[in-house]
Design a protein around this motif. Structure first.
Motif, PDB file in Angstrom:
ATOM      1  N   ARG A 115      69.814  44.829  55.836  1.00  0.00           N
ATOM      2  CA  ARG A 115      70.311  45.630  54.711  1.00  0.00           C
ATOM      3  C   ARG A 115      69.396  46.811  54.424  1.00  0.00           C
ATOM      4  O   ARG A 115      69.837  47.921  54.189  1.00  0.00           O
ATOM      5  N   TRP A 138      68.766  54.125  56.932  1.00  0.00           N
ATOM      6  CA  TRP A 138      69.433  54.945  57.941  1.00  0.00           C
ATOM      7  C   TRP A 138      70.614  55.696  57.339  1.00  0.00           C
ATOM      8  O   TRP A 138      70.763  56.912  57.540  1.00  0.00           O
ATOM      9  N   THR A 139      71.471  54.994  56.592  1.00  0.00           N
ATOM     10  CA  THR A 139      72.684  55.635  56.086  1.00  0.00           C
ATOM     11  C   THR A 139      72.368  56.664  55.007  1.00  0.00           C
ATOM     12  O   THR A 139      73.076  57.664  54.893  1.00  0.00           O
ATOM     13  N   LEU A 162      69.635  49.398  57.223  1.00  0.00           N
ATOM     14  CA  LEU A 162      70.902  50.117  57.175  1.00  0.00           C
ATOM     15  C   LEU A 162      70.935  51.091  56.004  1.00  0.00           C
ATOM     16  O   LEU A 162      71.510  52.180  56.099  1.00  0.00           O
ATOM     17  N   HIS A 163      70.310  50.721  54.888  1.00  0.00           N
ATOM     18  CA  HIS A 163      70.245  51.648  53.745  1.00  0.00           C
ATOM     19  C   HIS A 163      69.373  52.853  54.085  1.00  0.00           C
ATOM     20  O   HIS A 163      69.759  53.996  53.825  1.00  0.00           O
ATOM     21  N   VAL A 220      76.144  51.415  65.932  1.00  0.00           N
ATOM     22  CA  VAL A 220      74.892  50.684  65.771  1.00  0.00           C
ATOM     23  C   VAL A 220      74.814  49.646  66.885  1.00  0.00           C
ATOM     24  O   VAL A 220      75.738  48.843  67.053  1.00  0.00           O
ATOM     25  N   LEU A 250      74.806  53.074  50.425  1.00  0.00           N
ATOM     26  CA  LEU A 250      75.067  51.641  50.353  1.00  0.00           C
ATOM     27  C   LEU A 250      75.041  51.251  48.878  1.00  0.00           C
ATOM     28  O   LEU A 250      74.049  51.507  48.185  1.00  0.00           O
ATOM     29  N   ILE A 285      80.986  46.936  55.394  1.00  0.00           N
ATOM     30  CA  ILE A 285      79.763  46.835  56.205  1.00  0.00           C
ATOM     31  C   ILE A 285      79.392  45.395  56.497  1.00  0.00           C
ATOM     32  O   ILE A 285      79.126  45.068  57.650  1.00  0.00           O
TER      33      ILE A 285
END
Lengths: 342, 140
Positions: free
Chosen positions: A140, A146-147, A143-144, A35, A154, A210
């Motif tokens: 947050r 994306w992941t 990132l959620h 990232v 997450l 994370i």
């Protein structure tokens, strides 16, 4: 009508105008992905990078799996054309195809992600209004988004472990999960996080650190002698809780990733003795899923399915935490060593 | 009438004989155990109240009409919570294994509202492709 794609385009325009090129990119590796964090101003970088200081830094020539562009209007001098919703509610979110956009009406924070371009935007009107919880767990929602597209989850939970693997500590506020996890900092157990962790499902599931922040209220701080001085000195205060970046004080406390061996639901119990008992899967799901789904919203059906599958595959335990949270550590170590059986 | 899961708003999972249901927009979640778990499983598989009552009565667990009344009350509570949707007119009921042992206990819905505060802190109004409507500030 406010078109989410137009808002994403406006975010891209504003960031391009705000970007001076004077601030070097930052970056980290999580779950094997890189990232890159790109900031318009040094002020934004100073506030939004400490939470990732515990992670492996991205190498300068690494190809980004995700690039997050972050800025604020006040320090960059570039104003975003904000959506005029005319609404009083807290927030709006759009998820369609590769595009995710969230607009927080209260803070006027915009978060947007284009999954196809692996490009995200994070904007505040003024860093002076950046909440402490945002600094503790920046990006947050991005990132959620994306992941979850990568099959990762997450979760609202803490994780601690040994060379044998890690346990995920889950439960709502006041259950003792954060205190139990933070008490492991500086102990024989490693720490991966006390509020959010990234879980990678699979035949051998893994848990990844994370965010490097730790959060505790006065009652918990009193039970954390090693971290108490840092908590008392911190400038980051979120209501009754104080936030520290654990890596700043105990850089060796972290493990970035471990195999996930069990899910543990702590409960503060009277007495001075901690103990473990087997716990039903449904009760474990009740401890994990609602708080995760409502604190990390987006793609909720897929998230719920992933958490259910995880619970089917792992052993689940109730940890009664009595007296000092340190008393739970031998039990967790024994559980990970395989010397505690259902 | 046949039902199905209101899968627009709700997720559901059966684990070790207990059903966990989460309403994603209200912040409320639910637990159903024993007979409630069986009846829920049958309902979202498309069984009618009468079919469920007949199945349970055939197992010798009670008188059909009384069982149907218990199930109907349970269905009403599920509908009130927005957990069920109407199935298509021509929907067929799927196979269901009833797991709970006797005796029959009227099914109950356990309701948990402790996450609703989060919905107030970080509630999300999901919107469609055409975008977010602009509404007057006094409209909730």
């Amino acid at each position: 009508m406010i078109e989410p794609r137009a808002l994403l385009a406006e975010a891209e325009r504003a960031f391009a105008a705000a970007l001076t090129g004077d601030v070097p990119d930052a970056g980290f590796v999580v779950a094997g992905r890189t990232v890159v964090l790109r900031f318009a101003t040094a002020a934004a970088a100073e506030r939004l990078t400490p939470a990732f200081a515990h992670l492996e830094p991205a190498t300068p020539d690494a190809v980004a799996d995700l690039t997050i562009c972050a800025w604020d209007d006040a320090s960059s001098g570039v104003a975003l054309a904000e959506p005029a919703t005319g609404m009083t509610g807290p927030g709006l979110v759009y998820a369609g195809g590769p595009i995710r956009v969230a607009w927080d009406i209260q803070t006027r924070n915009l978060q947007a992600l284009d999954l196809d371009r692996r490009l995200a935007f994070f904007r505040y009107p003024d860093l002076a209004t950046l909440p402490a919880w945002e600094e503790a767990a920046p990006f947050r929602r991005i990132l959620h988004w994306w992941t979850t597209g990568l099959g990762l989850q997450l979760v609202h939970g803490a994780a601690v472990g040994t060379d044998d693997g890690a346990v995920l500590l889950v439960g709502q506020g006041g259950s003792g999960k954060s205190t139990t996890a933070l008490a492991c900092v500086g102990s024989a157990l490693s720490y991966l996080g006390d509020d959010y962790c990234l879980v990678e499902p699979g035949p051998t599931p893994r848990v990844h650190a994370i965010f490097g922040s730790g959060k505790a209220d006065a009652g918990s701080i009193a039970l954390l002698p090693r971290l108490a001085p840092a908590f008392r000195a911190t400038r980051l205060i979120d209501g009754p809780k104080r936030i520290v970046f654990v890596h700043d004080h105990f850089p060796d406390a972290f493990r970035r990733s471990l195999p996930l061996r069990a899910i543990v639901v702590p409960k503060i119990a009277p007495g001075s003795v901690s103990r473990l008992e087997p716990l039903g899967r449904a009760e474990t799901l009740r401890a994990l899923a609602p708080s995760t789904l409502f604190q990390v919203p987006g793609d909720q059906a897929a998230s719920f399915a992933r958490m259910s599958a995880l619970i089917r595959d792992l052993s689940c335990w109730r940890l009664f935490v009595g007296g000092s949270p340190e008393s739970a550590q031998p039990l967790i170590a024994d559980l990970l060593a395989g010397s505690v059986r259902r | 009438m046949r039902h199905r899961l209101n899968d627009t708003d709700v997720v559901s999972e059966l684990l070790d004989g207990e059903v966990i249901v989460i309403h994603l927009h209200s912040g409320t979640y639910y637990s159903m155990q024993a007979n409630a778990a069986d009846v829920w499983t049958a309902l979202i598989a498309g069984w009618t109240v009468d079919e469920i009552a007949e199945k349970i009565a055939a197992a010798g667990l009670g008188e059909r009409d009384a069982l149907a009344a218990d199930v109907a009350r349970f269905v009403a509570s599920l509908e009130t919570e927005g957990l069920l949707a109407a199935a298509a007119e021509d929907a067929a009921a799927g196979p269901v294994e009833f797991l709970s042992p006797s005796p029959w206990i009227a099914p109950e819905l356990q309701v948990y509202t402790d996450m609703q505060d989060w919905m107030l802190v970080d509630p999300i109004h999901e919107v469609a492709e055409e975008g977010w409507p602009i509404r007057p500030t006094d409209e909730k």
